[in-house]
Write an enzyme that holds these catalytic residues in place. Structure first.
Site, mmCIF file in Angstrom:
data_model
loop_
_atom_site.group_PDB
_atom_site.id
_atom_site.type_symbol
_atom_site.label_atom_id
_atom_site.label_comp_id
_atom_site.label_asym_id
_atom_site.label_seq_id
_atom_site.Cartn_x
_atom_site.Cartn_y
_atom_site.Cartn_z
ATOM 1 N N SER A 1 0.812 -1.219 0.000
ATOM 2 C CA SER A 1 0.000 0.000 0.000
ATOM 3 C C SER A 1 0.845 1.269 0.000
ATOM 4 O O SER A 1 0.441 2.286 -0.573
ATOM 5 C CB SER A 1 -0.957 0.001 1.190
ATOM 6 O OG SER A 1 -0.262 -0.159 2.406
ATOM 7 N N HIS A 56 1.178 4.686 4.290
ATOM 8 C CA HIS A 56 0.307 5.438 3.398
ATOM 9 C C HIS A 56 0.786 6.881 3.242
ATOM 10 O O HIS A 56 0.937 7.394 2.131
ATOM 11 C CB HIS A 56 -1.121 5.423 3.920
ATOM 12 C CG HIS A 56 -1.820 4.118 3.739
ATOM 13 N ND1 HIS A 56 -3.197 3.993 3.802
ATOM 14 C CD2 HIS A 56 -1.348 2.874 3.490
ATOM 15 C CE1 HIS A 56 -3.536 2.736 3.601
ATOM 16 N NE2 HIS A 56 -2.425 2.039 3.423
#
Length: 252
Positions: free
Chosen positions: A128, A179
């Site tokens: 991610s 992230h």
């Protein structure tokens, strides 16, 4: 930019080999996780998981290996789906070497951020951070290279980025450090890799064959537009489902 119009998986792999191989690696490593055992656990536990304490003890490869490993099948499929959706346009625009540098650089930035700012016992896996790095490049285009991205794609990127940012901070079990710092890494890399690139043009490398049996269809343009609109509606439906899963389920 995000409408997939390849005729087959084979054509997709020919046009976007880096994205294709990354997805294959995700799924193969997830399968191998159940078979490869080490003295301290499976593939993830023993060699690949990003564990801040172990990194501080000199196991620096754990800054890289989490990019390719996932905790479960849904985790691997979710990140692979995002990569298939948002990776091809950038792979064609940047070229394979630049795309690899951008993807790995963003993933590494996310994992370094996790190491520097996460708890000492924090452990994580997943692509991610690298995928948020792709968002960082797209957001840079929306802000500073508008000629490289169409308005519809800009709206999609902006919407998904806002949703992803909100989910990053409200859902448990998400590596928010990866992230945030993955996005920052992609945004920082963007001006370097976007030099001398052209807007996404999927028809440039398409291989057409002459099929004399194909008859002229006077309604072909209307059908193409209808199919394109149906795909866009389907895309938003899929995104809505993913948002629901993210808010009320536990994808990771």
């Amino acid at each position: 930019m995000f409408v997939r119009n390849e005729r087959s998986i084979k054509e997709f792999m020919q046009l976007y080999p880096v994205v294709s191989w990354l997805v294959i690696i995700h799924l193969v490593l997830w399968l191998l996780t159940g078979f490869i055992q080490t003295p301290i656990g499976n593939l993830i536990e023993g060699w690949g998981k990003g564990v801040n304490f172990l990194i501080s003890q000199g196991e620096y490869w754990r800054l890289v290996t989490p990019i390719f490993l996932h905790s479960n099948l849904m985790h691997a499929l979710f990140n692979s789906f995002a990569l298939v959706l948002f990776g091809p346009a950038l792979e064609q625009m940047l070229g394979k070497p630049k795309f690899i540098v951008a993807y790995m650089g963003a993933g590494l930035a996310g994992n370094i951020g996790t190491f520097l700012f996460g708890p000492a016992i924090y452990a994580h896996v997943g692509a991610s951070g690298a995928i948020y790095g792709l968002f960082g490049i797209y957001v840079f285009m929306v802000a500073f290279r508008k000629q490289l991205i169409d308005q519809s794609s800009s709206q999609i990127i902006t919407t998904i980025f806002i949703i992803g940012l909100v989910m990053t901070f409200i859902r448990p079990g998400i590596n928010m450090y990866a992230h945030v710092f993955g996005f920052i890494g992609g945004f920082a890399i963007a001006p370097l890799v976007l030099n001398n690139v052209r807007p996404y043009a999927p028809w440039l490398h398409r291989r057409y064959r002459d099929d004399r049996s194909v008859q002229f269809d006077p309604n072909r343009w209307q059908k193409k537009q209808r199919n394109k609109n149906m795909f866009k509606y389907g895309l938003w439906i899929i995104l809505g489902i993913l948002v629901v899963l993210g808010l009320f389920g536990r994808v990771f």
